[in-house]
Write a protein that holds these residues in place. Sequence first.
Motif, short mmCIF file in Angstrom:
data_model
loop_
_atom_site.label_atom_id
_atom_site.label_comp_id
_atom_site.label_asym_id
_atom_site.label_seq_id
_atom_site.Cartn_x
_atom_site.Cartn_y
_atom_site.Cartn_z
N UNK A 27 0.86 -1.18 0.00
CA UNK A 27 0.00 0.00 0.00
C UNK A 27 0.90 1.24 0.00
N UNK A 28 0.48 2.25 -0.75
CA UNK A 28 1.26 3.48 -0.87
C UNK A 28 0.39 4.67 -0.48
N UNK A 29 0.96 5.60 0.28
CA UNK A 29 0.26 6.84 0.61
C UNK A 29 1.21 8.01 0.40
N UNK A 30 0.66 9.16 0.08
CA UNK A 30 1.47 10.34 -0.21
C UNK A 30 0.99 11.50 0.63
N UNK A 31 1.93 12.20 1.25
CA UNK A 31 1.62 13.35 2.08
C UNK A 31 2.67 14.43 1.84
N UNK A 32 2.22 15.57 1.35
CA UNK A 32 3.12 16.70 1.07
C UNK A 32 4.26 16.27 0.14
N UNK A 33 3.90 15.45 -0.83
CA UNK A 33 4.89 15.03 -1.82
C UNK A 33 5.80 13.90 -1.37
N UNK A 34 5.65 13.46 -0.14
CA UNK A 34 6.49 12.38 0.39
C UNK A 34 5.70 11.07 0.40
N UNK A 35 6.31 10.00 -0.07
CA UNK A 35 5.64 8.71 -0.16
C UNK A 35 6.02 7.83 1.02
N UNK A 91 20.19 -0.05 -9.68
CA UNK A 91 20.52 -0.36 -8.29
C UNK A 91 19.30 -0.18 -7.41
N UNK A 92 19.17 -1.02 -6.41
CA UNK A 92 18.01 -0.98 -5.51
C UNK A 92 17.90 0.38 -4.83
N UNK A 93 19.02 0.92 -4.39
CA UNK A 93 18.99 2.16 -3.61
C UNK A 93 18.65 3.39 -4.45
N UNK A 94 18.55 3.25 -5.78
CA UNK A 94 18.28 4.39 -6.65
C UNK A 94 16.81 4.80 -6.65
N UNK A 95 15.95 3.98 -6.09
CA UNK A 95 14.51 4.25 -6.14
C UNK A 95 13.86 3.89 -4.79
N UNK A 96 12.52 3.98 -4.77
CA UNK A 96 11.77 3.64 -3.56
C UNK A 96 11.76 2.13 -3.27
N UNK A 97 12.29 1.33 -4.17
CA UNK A 97 12.27 -0.12 -3.94
C UNK A 97 13.00 -0.47 -2.65
N UNK A 141 3.32 -4.48 -10.70
CA UNK A 141 2.50 -3.29 -10.48
C UNK A 141 1.03 -3.63 -10.66
N UNK A 142 0.22 -3.16 -9.73
CA UNK A 142 -1.24 -3.29 -9.86
C UNK A 142 -1.73 -2.03 -10.53
N UNK A 143 -2.10 -2.12 -11.80
CA UNK A 143 -2.50 -0.94 -12.56
C UNK A 143 -3.78 -0.34 -11.98
N UNK A 144 -3.66 0.89 -11.51
CA UNK A 144 -4.84 1.58 -10.99
C UNK A 144 -5.26 1.15 -9.60
N UNK A 145 -4.66 0.11 -9.06
CA UNK A 145 -5.05 -0.41 -7.75
C UNK A 145 -6.29 -1.27 -7.83
N UNK A 146 -6.34 -2.32 -7.04
CA UNK A 146 -7.56 -3.13 -6.99
C UNK A 146 -8.69 -2.29 -6.41
N UNK A 147 -9.80 -2.26 -7.08
CA UNK A 147 -10.94 -1.50 -6.61
C UNK A 147 -12.09 -2.47 -6.35
N UNK A 148 -12.36 -2.74 -5.09
CA UNK A 148 -13.38 -3.73 -4.74
C UNK A 148 -14.79 -3.21 -4.95
N UNK A 199 6.16 2.47 -11.23
CA UNK A 199 6.08 1.95 -9.87
C UNK A 199 7.00 2.62 -8.90
N UNK A 200 8.12 3.18 -9.37
CA UNK A 200 9.13 3.66 -8.45
C UNK A 200 9.47 5.14 -8.62
N UNK A 201 8.49 5.91 -9.05
CA UNK A 201 8.59 7.37 -9.00
C UNK A 201 9.79 7.93 -9.75
N UNK A 202 10.07 7.35 -10.94
CA UNK A 202 11.20 7.84 -11.72
C UNK A 202 11.00 9.30 -12.11
N UNK A 203 9.74 9.66 -12.48
CA UNK A 203 9.50 11.05 -12.89
C UNK A 203 9.85 12.02 -11.77
#
Length: 323
Positions: A27-35, A91-97, A141-148, A199-203
């Motif tokens: 699960x991912x959440x974002x607050x003030x641009x921080x994940x 490398x693993x450390x280059x992203x949120x992974x 990656x779960x595209x769009x997130x599972x929506x029940x 998935x890992x916020x490259x942008x």
Amino acid sequence: MQDKLRILENIKTIDFNAFDVRLWIIKKSTNAGQHSYRALSASIDGLDADLVATLRKFFFGVEQQVEPIRELSAYSALTVDTDEDRALVHTVDATDFAAIINKINLGADNEPVTDIQEFHNAWALVVEFKFNEHCFYAFSKVKGGWNLKRVSTISSWTFSDGDFKKIDVCNTFSFRNYFDFIAFGENVFIRDKANYELGLNIREGLEAKRDVLVDALAEHGIITSVDDLKIAIGNNKTLLRRLVSAEETRYFEDQQFIEDMKAIIVEHQWEINVDDDGKFVIDENNIDLFLKLINDKRFISLIKKQMVDADRVEIVQPANNAD
């Protein structure tokens, strides 16, 4: 890249059937641009063999379906889509992974999934494979997130022993049976570049580097206005990639390169002006050309004698002369 190829060969010697398999819902959440991330452990029954088969397919391929990995290339800002038998390495450390793996490594301290509602808006699946000192983290990656809340208008039936039988799909999930990228040690092997970046916020990483590199161009006396260049690039992913690739080449630090670049611009009458101090005047009309030139990505083709642009460049080594 030879050391990465050796790692790949070592992977192929591991007994995949010996892996202990665990499934994690991210699960991912974002607050003030921080994940921030949560990893929920999910109990699996009878899925181990399927997931191991998917891991094996990632590296070894499946005949007439997926090519095995034979070649590797380093991931970079301007990496283009790869051949079917080539993977990218980052490398693993280059992203949120790295942050996600740290959450997974909390193990039993993570909450287990006990109610189907906890899958709602799941962001990704990560499958953890462990055997002795070997550990893989496979990302899907779960595209769009599972929506029940979605209501299916399709009835699912199965046919067996001459009879159709209806399947209750209310608690059914679809798995793509393919991993986008897999971490092993400090390396990430990537077979789906688009999902890796999604998935890992490259942008967002590119946007952060944009400001640093624009300031570097200003410090080297190359551009007239930091703000104008930042506005011209904005959050356009293609332009961000081209700017960030300048960090790898760093041609902008070579004054002779910059002078040669100015001479070429004048020779071809390209619309990139310089001010009285010899600084480039950049705006949204010439930013694309400026970034191509600062990375030396405009060429004359040998055969057609045409001028071409190429984001991906591989140096061609001269052929050895015959004795």
